[in-house]
Structures are given as C-alpha cells and as structure tokens.
Design a protein around this motif. Sequence first.
Motif, PDB file in Angstrom:
ATOM      1  N   VAL A   5       5.420 -47.373  25.989  1.00  0.00           N
ATOM      2  CA  VAL A   5       5.271 -46.197  25.135  1.00  0.00           C
ATOM      3  C   VAL A   5       5.625 -44.966  25.953  1.00  0.00           C
ATOM      4  N   ALA A   6       6.416 -44.083  25.365  1.00  0.00           N
ATOM      5  CA  ALA A   6       6.783 -42.831  26.025  1.00  0.00           C
ATOM      6  C   ALA A   6       6.577 -41.682  25.048  1.00  0.00           C
ATOM      7  N   THR A   7       5.876 -40.661  25.487  1.00  0.00           N
ATOM      8  CA  THR A   7       5.724 -39.437  24.706  1.00  0.00           C
ATOM      9  C   THR A   7       6.842 -38.497  25.125  1.00  0.00           C
ATOM     10  N   LEU A   8       7.612 -38.048  24.140  1.00  0.00           N
ATOM     11  CA  LEU A   8       8.809 -37.250  24.405  1.00  0.00           C
ATOM     12  C   LEU A   8       8.814 -36.006  23.529  1.00  0.00           C
ATOM     13  N   ASN A   9       9.718 -35.095  23.845  1.00  0.00           N
ATOM     14  CA  ASN A   9       9.885 -33.881  23.041  1.00  0.00           C
ATOM     15  C   ASN A   9      11.268 -33.858  22.418  1.00  0.00           C
ATOM     16  N   LEU A  10      11.313 -33.459  21.161  1.00  0.00           N
ATOM     17  CA  LEU A  10      12.593 -33.172  20.517  1.00  0.00           C
ATOM     18  C   LEU A  10      12.971 -31.749  20.874  1.00  0.00           C
ATOM     19  N   ASP A  11      14.253 -31.502  21.092  1.00  0.00           N
ATOM     20  CA  ASP A  11      14.657 -30.120  21.334  1.00  0.00           C
ATOM     21  C   ASP A  11      14.815 -29.399  19.993  1.00  0.00           C
ATOM     22  N   SER A  12      15.173 -28.137  20.036  1.00  0.00           N
ATOM     23  CA  SER A  12      15.243 -27.316  18.825  1.00  0.00           C
ATOM     24  C   SER A  12      16.300 -27.804  17.833  1.00  0.00           C
ATOM     25  N   LYS A  13      17.265 -28.600  18.298  1.00  0.00           N
ATOM     26  CA  LYS A  13      18.303 -29.139  17.413  1.00  0.00           C
ATOM     27  C   LYS A  13      17.949 -30.522  16.878  1.00  0.00           C
ATOM     28  N   GLY A  14      16.810 -31.071  17.301  1.00  0.00           N
ATOM     29  CA  GLY A  14      16.412 -32.404  16.845  1.00  0.00           C
ATOM     30  C   GLY A  14      16.964 -33.517  17.710  1.00  0.00           C
TER      31      GLY A  14
END
Length: 148
Positions: A5-14
Amino acid sequence: MFRGVATLNLDSKGRLAVPSRYRDALQNQAEGRVVVTADPSQCLLLFPLPEWEPIEKKLNSLSSFNPQTRSLQRLLVGNAHDLDLDASGRILLPAMLRDFAGLEKTVVLVGQGVKFELWSEARWQAQMEQALVFRNGDMPPELEGFSL
C-alpha cells in the motif's frame, strides 16, 4: 506481482506518480502502457495492458442480453482508458474517473497481484474498517480452515 500500500498525492492536473518500485515492472511487462477503469467498489483498477486485454476479451464475449452482465460491461469496458507512463513515471487520470472514485489530493495505491486498486483516502479507510470484522460474525466458506 504488485503488493503493498502506498499513500500518494495527485498533482493539480490529476497526475499520479507511480512509485519507483512499480515503474520498472510496468516498463518491462507493458512498456509503460496501462489501463485504468472503474470498479463497482467505487475505486479505480489499474492494469498493465497485457493483463487487461484477456479480461476485456472475456467481458466482451459475455451475452449483453443479461442486464447485470451488460451493466458490468458498461462499467468496466466502457470506462476503460489506455494510459502511458510519462518520462517522469506519471499517469494522467481522466477527470471522469477521478470523480467516480472520489479521488482528491491524497490517494491510496494498493497492489493486488497483477493489478492495482486506486482509492480515495477516506474510502480506503472505510474498507480497512470493514476488513477488520466479518459482518454478523460470518466467515466466508472459502476461508474455513485457512491459516496465516
């Protein structure tokens, strides 16, 4: 095999940066080509292209005269998008699928063997709560006698 499992971030463009531990496998196995689609659990499924193709073929071979089968074909095949990892190892998730899965800034990528599930952080937490207890104490029959 994709696991973990990895918690990640989407950037402003998705865009989603695929963790480096999976990038090499996706490059080797699928030349960086993946398919993302909707799942009935309101998460997204992310397949290397060679893993998705036989699933799509089987789904399309099922009778479309059965309303439940047709609904599943619409959901899985109708929402499938071909994506390519960019030079930075990112994929651009279609806005419609991000909305379907409730994906905002923080997302959870879950390895599931030959595919990934992509969850909103809140929905993933709800799934983990459900996984901790069997409803009404019912054990699925296929788990009887199973031991870790």
